[in-house]
Design a protein around this motif. Structure first.
Motif, short mmCIF file in Angstrom:
data_model
loop_
_atom_site.label_atom_id
_atom_site.label_comp_id
_atom_site.label_asym_id
_atom_site.label_seq_id
_atom_site.Cartn_x
_atom_site.Cartn_y
_atom_site.Cartn_z
N LEU A 163 -13.87 1.73 1.80
CA LEU A 163 -12.71 1.31 1.99
C LEU A 163 -12.18 0.26 0.84
CD1 LEU A 163 -13.12 0.35 5.73
CD2 LEU A 163 -11.66 1.97 4.88
N ASP A 199 -5.59 2.52 -4.62
CA ASP A 199 -3.98 2.17 -4.23
C ASP A 199 -3.82 0.93 -4.92
OD1 ASP A 199 -1.80 2.87 -3.17
OD2 ASP A 199 -2.19 2.09 -1.20
N ASP A 203 0.79 -1.21 0.04
CA ASP A 203 0.03 0.11 -0.01
C ASP A 203 0.82 1.19 0.06
OD1 ASP A 203 -2.95 -1.43 1.23
OD2 ASP A 203 -1.15 -2.09 1.92
N GLN A 240 -11.03 2.60 -1.66
CA GLN A 240 -9.51 3.13 -1.49
C GLN A 240 -8.74 2.14 -1.99
OE1 GLN A 240 -9.23 5.47 2.21
NE2 GLN A 240 -11.30 4.91 2.54
N SER A 261 -3.45 -3.94 -1.71
CA SER A 261 -3.24 -3.23 -2.87
C SER A 261 -3.04 -4.51 -3.82
CB SER A 261 -1.86 -2.56 -2.45
OG SER A 261 -1.24 -1.68 -3.52
N LYS A 303 -5.61 3.68 4.35
CA LYS A 303 -6.93 3.94 3.87
C LYS A 303 -7.81 3.77 5.14
CE LYS A 303 -5.53 1.31 -0.10
NZ LYS A 303 -4.15 1.10 0.64
#
Lengths: 391, 391
Positions: free
Chosen positions: B254, B261, B151, B257, B174, B155
Motif C-alpha cells: 500500500l 501515485d 489520488d 502504491q 498522494s 490503492k
C-alpha cells in the motif's frame, strides 16, 4: 560599488572561459591593499565540502587574507586530491601576482559539483583579473557579476559608520540555500581598524542571524563561504557595538537579497515566530514552516493556507518547542486567519498581491522569545530551473 | 476487492455531498461482522492532530473496533471542540446503525484543514452507506474510491496465508506524505483469528518499515491513520511469523502504491543506503537524500545528478551516521556514477527512462546495516496541484 566601497580594496571581474555561458564574466578577484590584512570566515558544515572550502578554511584560520579569487562555472566539489591541488595552484598563482604568500589567498568556487575546473583558464583569468584591478565602483560591480550563476541580479551592500568608516560586500546565491550553513559565496570588506578576533566574533553572530536563517530550497551547499576582510585604510577604530551592528546589517541585507532572487520565486516569505519559550524553540518552528513545500506552493498560488502552516508547526517535537496547539495564532499579511489553533478571520481578507508575504505566528506560551526566518515560494519556474540545469 | 477480500467484512462507498467534486463518492463504511472485533491502529504524531484522530486513537486503545467510517472532502482538523463533537456524533450515528457502542466505531477524515464538515451530509451519508453494505468485490472497490482526494487511482491489496486466511486493505494518500508518521488513511482487514496485542505489534513494525519510509513532499499530515481489523471469520489461527510477514507485505504494497501515485510524480525513486554502522544511520542518510528538492527536480528532468545526492548526504551529522566522504559510492539504475566520493562512470550511461529510479548508496564503513526509503520526483505538476488546490 560592492567590495570596493571600503577604502583599501581593489577588485575585478573578467571573462575567463570557465562558465559554459558564452560571454559571461566568471572570475572575480578582490585584493586587500592594507595597511591591515585581517580576515574572518564562516564556511559550510556540509561533510562533502568542496576543495576551495577545505583550502580557504585552513588559510583563514590565522586571521590573515591578502586576496580572494572566486569563480563561477564550476564548484570544484567532490573532486578529490586533484581538486584540492587546483585550489592550491590557483592560490599560488594569485600570490605570485599580488606578492603575497599562497596561505594568504582565499579561493571560492561555485557551479556544478563533481567536475574539475579548466585550470589553465582559471590561471590565465587570474592574470587578466590582476591587470583589471581597480578601486572603482565599476570594478566592484564587475566582481559581483562574475560570481553569479542562476542569480538573476548581482547582490551588494554599502554601509557607512558614524565616523566615516565603511563596509562593502557582495554575495551570490539563488538555489541550494538552506539554514545551518554560511551561504553561497560572500565577500564583505571594511576599511575599519579591527582585529581578526573581533571580526570573527562579529561575523559568527551576524551569519547566525542572517545567512543561517534563510532557506530557498532546504538544500545545503558544499561550497558556502562568507569572508570578512579589513584593510584598516580608514585609520578609524570603530566603536565595537557599532562594528558588530553594521556587520550584522550587511549580512542581513545580503541574505535578504538572496531570498529576493531565490530560484523561480514569486514571493519572498518572512516567517516570524513570537511567544516562544526560547529563541531556539522559535527558530525550530520557523524553520519547520519555511521547509514546507506544500505551503510554498500555496503561497505561489496566492493562497494563505494556514492549515499548511500549523501542520508544519505540528511536526516540531514538544521537547524542542513546548506550546499548546489550542493557543496558537497565525497572521498572514496582518490578518489573523488562525485563532486558538483553529479558523480565524476569512482567508479571502488577506491581500496576497505584494511580493513580500509576512507570516506571524504567536505560540502564546507566556514567554517572549522570538525568531525570524526567510524563505521563497515554490514555483513552476523553480522546477524548470532545477530540472533543466546543465547536467 | 480491497477490504472485503477477507471474510467477515462488509463495505460501501457512497456519494454523500461532502466533497466539492460533483458526483464523487466521498464516504466509506467498513463493518467487521465478526466473530472477532480485534483492532490495532497507528496514528500521525503531528501535534495539530485532527478531531477524528483524537477520537479514533482513544477508542482503538482497548483493541476493539466494530466499524470504521471514512470521509474525503474535509479533514476536520484544527476545528476545536466543535470538530471533535462532529467526529463523536458520526461515531454515534454509525453505532446506532450497526448496533454497536460508539466507542467501537473509528472515524477517519481527509481533505482541507481548518473547516468543519457538513455534518448533516455525513450522517445522512452514513445511513446511505449502511444500506449499501456488501461483502462483494464491488463494495470493497467503492470504499477505496470514496476515500480518494488528489489520488488518481484507488490503492488496494489482497494477500492469502498458507492455510487460507486472508488480508485485504485500502489506502489513500498522494500529497502531505512524509516519514515519522502513519500515512494518510488506511484500513487493513483480516479474517485470521488473532489478538489485538499481536495485531498492534505486527502493525507497529510493518508501519515503521513501510509508511514511515516513504516521503512524497516532506509534509506530515494532521490526519494519518492506519487501522488493522480482524474478524476471525476464517476460523484459522495463523502462524505468528507468517501473520507478521503478511501484515508487513500489505503495508509495503500500500505504501509503495502511494509513491506510485505521488502528486504530479513522473518517477518513483527507491533510495537504498548500505554499508552503514546502524539501520538508524542508513535511514537518516536515506531520508536526507529523499528530502532534497534539488535532486527531485533533477530526476524529473531525467538527470542522475549525483552531486545533489552527496551534498544531501553531507548534511547528516557525523554522530548520527559516521562515514568517510571519500569512501562513498553512488549507483543510479546500476551505473556507479560516484566512486570514492568523486566522479565515477559518466552519467550519460544511466538509462533514466524507467518510471522507477534506483539510487544505491554504499557508505562503505565496513559494517553492513542498511535501509530503504521511497520518494517521488518534484515536477511542474506537483506545483500546479498544490498552488491551485481549493483554498
Amino acid at each position: 560599488m560592492s567590495v570596493t566601497f571600503a577604502q583599501g580594496f581593489t577588485a575585478a571581474g573578467v571573462e575567463a572561459g570557465i562558465s559554459a555561458v558564452e560571454g559571461k564574466k566568471d572570475l572575480a578577484l578582490v585584493v586587500n591593499n592594507g595597511p591591515l590584512d585581517a580576515a574572518a570566515g564562516v564556511f559550510t558544515s556540509n561533510r562533502f565540502c568542496a576543495a576551495p572550502v577545505q583550502w580557504s578554511r585552513k588559510i583563514v584560520a590565522d586571521g590573515h587574507v591578502k586576496a580572494v579569487i572566486l569563480n563561477s562555472g564550476g564548484a570544484n566539489a567532490c573532486t578529490g586530491e586533484e581538486g584540492y591541488a587546483q585550489s592550491k595552484a590557483t592560490a599560488e598563482k594569485v600570490a605570485e601576482l599580488v606578492a603575497a604568500k599562497p596561505e594568504d589567498v582565499a579561493v571560492c568556487s561555485t557551479g556544478l559539483i563533481g567536475e574539475l575546473l579548466p585550470l589553465d583558464h582559471v590561471l590565465d583569468g587570474a592574470a587578466k583579473a590582476y591587470e583589471a584591478l581597480a578601486d572603482t565602483a565599476e570594478a566592484g560591480a564587475d566582481a559581483s557579476h562574475a560570481i553569479m550563476t542562476t542569480d538573476t541580479k548581482p547582490k551588494t551592500v554599502e554601509l557607512t559608520g558614524s565616523n566615516g568608516w565603511k563596509i562593502g560586500g557582495m554575495v551570490k546565491g539563488s538555489g541550494m540555500i538552506a539554514p545551518q550553513l554560511a551561504t553561497m559565496l560572500c565577500v564583505i570588506t571594511t576599511d575599519a581598524v579591527v582585529s581578526a578576533g573581533q571580526m570573527q566574533a562579529a561575523l559568527a553572530v551576524a551569519a547566525e542571524h542572517s545567512f543561517n536563517r534563510i532557506d530557498v530550497d532546504g538544500c545545503m551547499s558544499t561550497n558556502d563561504t562568507v569572508l570578512l576582510l579589513a584593510s584598516g585604510a580608514s585609520g578609524i577604530e570603530p566603536d565595537k557595538d557599532e562594528f558588530n551592528k553594521l556587520v550584522r546589517e550587511a549580512c542581513a541585507s545580503l541574505s535578504r537579497q538572496i531570498i529576493g532572487d531565490g530560484e523561480g520565486a514569486s514571493h519572498d516569505i518572512r516567517i516570524t515566530v513570537t511567544g516562544a519559550t526560547s529563541e531556539e524553540a522559535a527558530l525550530a518552528c520557523g524553520r519547520a514552516v519555511a521547509a514546507s513545500n506544500l505551503l510554498k506552493c500555496a503561497i505561489s498560488g496566492n493562497d494563505p493556507n494556514w492549515g499548511r502552516i500549523v501542520s508544519s508547526l505540528g511536526t516540531v517535537p514538544e521537547d524542542v518547542a513546548p506550546y499548546d496547539s489550542n493557543k496558537v495564532t497565525v497572521d498572514v499579511n496582518g490578518v489573523r486567519i488562525c485563532e486558538n489553533g483553529g479558523a480565524g478571520r476569512d482567508r479571502s481578507e488577506v491581500d496576497m498581491t505584494p511580493r513580500e508575504v509576512h507570516i506571524d505566528i504567536d505560540l502564546n506560551t507566556g514567554s517572549n522569545a522570538e525568531a525570524t526566518v526567510w524563505t521563497d515560494d515554490l514555483t513552476h519556474e523553480y522546477v524548470h530551473i532545477n530540472a533543466d540545469y546543465e547536467s
